[in-house]
Scaffold this motif. Structure first.
Motif, PDB file in Angstrom:
ATOM      1  N   ALA A  31       0.794  -1.249  -0.015  1.00  0.00           N
ATOM      2  CA  ALA A  31       0.092   0.126  -0.180  1.00  0.00           C
ATOM      3  C   ALA A  31       1.049   1.177   0.007  1.00  0.00           C
ATOM      4  O   ALA A  31       0.894   2.334  -1.030  1.00  0.00           O
ATOM      5  CB  ALA A  31      -0.982   0.204   1.254  1.00  0.00           C
ATOM      6  N   VAL A  32       2.015   1.243   0.743  1.00  0.00           N
ATOM      7  CA  VAL A  32       2.839   2.420   0.723  1.00  0.00           C
ATOM      8  C   VAL A  32       3.592   2.621  -0.315  1.00  0.00           C
ATOM      9  O   VAL A  32       3.561   3.943  -1.119  1.00  0.00           O
ATOM     10  CB  VAL A  32       3.901   2.216   1.791  1.00  0.00           C
ATOM     11  N   LEU A  33       4.011   1.461  -1.126  1.00  0.00           N
ATOM     12  CA  LEU A  33       4.476   1.610  -2.470  1.00  0.00           C
ATOM     13  C   LEU A  33       3.444   2.292  -3.546  1.00  0.00           C
ATOM     14  O   LEU A  33       3.861   3.088  -4.520  1.00  0.00           O
ATOM     15  CB  LEU A  33       5.269   0.155  -2.985  1.00  0.00           C
ATOM     16  N   ALA A  34       2.173   1.701  -3.521  1.00  0.00           N
ATOM     17  CA  ALA A  34       1.171   2.094  -4.421  1.00  0.00           C
ATOM     18  C   ALA A  34       0.995   3.537  -4.256  1.00  0.00           C
ATOM     19  O   ALA A  34       0.927   4.349  -5.115  1.00  0.00           O
ATOM     20  CB  ALA A  34      -0.026   1.219  -4.415  1.00  0.00           C
ATOM     21  N   LEU A  35       0.860   4.072  -2.859  1.00  0.00           N
ATOM     22  CA  LEU A  35       1.046   5.472  -2.865  1.00  0.00           C
ATOM     23  C   LEU A  35       1.858   6.360  -3.369  1.00  0.00           C
ATOM     24  O   LEU A  35       1.996   7.375  -4.125  1.00  0.00           O
ATOM     25  CB  LEU A  35       0.817   5.774  -1.242  1.00  0.00           C
ATOM     26  N   ALA A  49       4.686   9.671  -7.254  1.00  0.00           N
ATOM     27  CA  ALA A  49       5.703  10.060  -8.516  1.00  0.00           C
ATOM     28  C   ALA A  49       4.922  10.381  -9.829  1.00  0.00           C
ATOM     29  O   ALA A  49       5.330  11.322 -10.516  1.00  0.00           O
ATOM     30  CB  ALA A  49       6.494   8.754  -8.776  1.00  0.00           C
ATOM     31  N   LEU A  50       3.673   9.677 -10.089  1.00  0.00           N
ATOM     32  CA  LEU A  50       2.991  10.219 -11.227  1.00  0.00           C
ATOM     33  C   LEU A  50       2.395  11.523 -11.213  1.00  0.00           C
ATOM     34  O   LEU A  50       2.603  12.520 -12.329  1.00  0.00           O
ATOM     35  CB  LEU A  50       1.839   9.171 -11.489  1.00  0.00           C
ATOM     36  N   ALA A 101       3.919  13.930  -9.412  1.00  0.00           N
ATOM     37  CA  ALA A 101       5.110  14.751  -9.711  1.00  0.00           C
ATOM     38  C   ALA A 101       5.508  14.926 -11.056  1.00  0.00           C
ATOM     39  O   ALA A 101       5.821  15.919 -11.409  1.00  0.00           O
ATOM     40  CB  ALA A 101       6.163  14.437  -8.594  1.00  0.00           C
ATOM     41  N   ALA A 102       5.200  13.526 -11.740  1.00  0.00           N
ATOM     42  CA  ALA A 102       5.781  13.833 -13.173  1.00  0.00           C
ATOM     43  C   ALA A 102       4.684  14.822 -13.872  1.00  0.00           C
ATOM     44  O   ALA A 102       5.052  15.326 -14.998  1.00  0.00           O
ATOM     45  CB  ALA A 102       5.727  12.375 -13.715  1.00  0.00           C
ATOM     46  N   LEU A 103       3.572  14.708 -13.776  1.00  0.00           N
ATOM     47  CA  LEU A 103       2.686  15.602 -14.429  1.00  0.00           C
ATOM     48  C   LEU A 103       2.797  17.216 -14.002  1.00  0.00           C
ATOM     49  O   LEU A 103       2.459  17.808 -14.706  1.00  0.00           O
ATOM     50  CB  LEU A 103       1.096  15.024 -14.164  1.00  0.00           C
ATOM     51  N   GLY A 104       3.119  17.415 -12.822  1.00  0.00           N
ATOM     52  CA  GLY A 104       3.342  18.516 -12.241  1.00  0.00           C
ATOM     53  C   GLY A 104       4.550  19.353 -12.564  1.00  0.00           C
ATOM     54  O   GLY A 104       4.726  20.546 -12.367  1.00  0.00           O
ATOM     55  N   ALA A 105       5.438  18.504 -12.824  1.00  0.00           N
ATOM     56  CA  ALA A 105       7.110  19.143 -12.987  1.00  0.00           C
ATOM     57  C   ALA A 105       7.464  19.068 -14.304  1.00  0.00           C
ATOM     58  O   ALA A 105       7.141  18.103 -14.931  1.00  0.00           O
ATOM     59  CB  ALA A 105       7.799  18.380 -11.971  1.00  0.00           C
ATOM     60  N   GLY A 106       8.223  20.239 -14.782  1.00  0.00           N
ATOM     61  CA  GLY A 106       8.614  20.168 -16.239  1.00  0.00           C
ATOM     62  C   GLY A 106       9.300  21.395 -16.610  1.00  0.00           C
ATOM     63  O   GLY A 106       9.099  22.538 -15.587  1.00  0.00           O
ATOM     64  N   SER A 107       9.585  21.742 -17.682  1.00  0.00           N
ATOM     65  CA  SER A 107      10.222  23.033 -18.126  1.00  0.00           C
ATOM     66  C   SER A 107       9.165  23.992 -18.439  1.00  0.00           C
ATOM     67  O   SER A 107       9.496  25.346 -18.376  1.00  0.00           O
ATOM     68  CB  SER A 107      11.143  22.850 -19.381  1.00  0.00           C
ATOM     69  N   VAL A 108       8.027  23.758 -18.681  1.00  0.00           N
ATOM     70  CA  VAL A 108       6.839  24.656 -18.749  1.00  0.00           C
ATOM     71  C   VAL A 108       6.171  24.831 -17.517  1.00  0.00           C
ATOM     72  O   VAL A 108       5.436  23.630 -16.862  1.00  0.00           O
ATOM     73  CB  VAL A 108       5.907  24.244 -19.750  1.00  0.00           C
ATOM     74  N   ALA A 109       6.190  25.977 -16.718  1.00  0.00           N
ATOM     75  CA  ALA A 109       5.556  25.980 -15.544  1.00  0.00           C
ATOM     76  C   ALA A 109       3.822  26.086 -15.633  1.00  0.00           C
ATOM     77  O   ALA A 109       3.490  26.832 -16.245  1.00  0.00           O
ATOM     78  CB  ALA A 109       5.864  27.561 -14.907  1.00  0.00           C
TER      79      ALA A 109
END
Length: 201
Positions: free
Chosen positions: A15-19, A24-25, A27-35
């Motif tokens: 459960a902890v690993l799933a969370l 991480a998903l 964070a991947a959608l919210g982080a990038g070179s375009v703010a």
């Protein structure tokens, strides 16, 4: 009593690993070179964003994040299968030299200027070649002595894989040191797990 505690701890760990994976998903959608603010990319994710947010989320970040999840899951599955086959927790595609063979073939394809699909095919062929070499060398080493059984046989396969991995690492270093500067960056990015070629949804 210890095995019972271990059984009870396993679902909690999963459960902890799933969370953590969901985090991480996000964070991947919210982080990038375009703010993008959280509200912007969330609206784009449900189809209510503007043109820029929709393009960034649906054509760049989400395909790459999902591709990374798929690749990571397949690598984990490959490692679990190898560990079950060899009955050794150290067995994985990297230790056995399979990933090294794939990387070596892919970098040779990049150095030759092949297209992306050909590079992927070369990586698969390199992994298969490393696996065939592993089985050939391990077969010869194991069956040369009839008193090798069980854990000794698995350890022999593992050590053979370590030798192949070391050879692949040495050849990769040589290839990178001799590569032209213009092709060095794509080769390094491929080794780091570049997801730039992920198709848009």
């Amino acid at each position: 009593m210890r095995p019972a505690r271990t059984r009870l701890a396993t679902p909690h760990a999963l459960a902890v690993l799933a969370l953590l994976a969901c985090g991480a998903l996000v964070a991947a959608l919210g982080a990038g070179s375009v703010a993008l603010t959280p509200s912007e990319w969330l609206r784009a994710l449900v189809g209510l964003g503007d043109g820029v947010a929709d393009t960034v989320v649906w054509q760049l970040r989400l395909p790459r994040a999902l591709t990374g999840f798929a690749v990571g899951g397949l690598l984990a599955l490959a490692g679990a299968l190898l560990q079950a086959l060899l009955r050794n927790p150290l067995a994985d595609p990297y230790v056995l030299g399979i990933s090294g063979g794939a990387a070596l073939a892919a970098l040779l394809a990049l150095l030759a200027g092949w297209p992306l699909i050909a590079v992927q095919g070369a990586a698969a062929a390199g992994a298969a070649a490393a696996l065939v070499l592993l089985f050939a060398l391990a077969h010869r080493a194991l069956f040369a002595r009839q008193d090798w059984h069980g854990e000794q046989a698995a350890a022999g396969v593992l050590l053979t894989g370590v030798m192949i991995a070391s050879l692949s690492a040495a050849l990769l270093t040589l290839l990178l040191s001799a590569a032209p500067e213009a092709q060095l960056r794509p080769m390094l990015f491929w080794l780091l797990g570049d997801l730039g070629g992920a198709a848009s949804l």
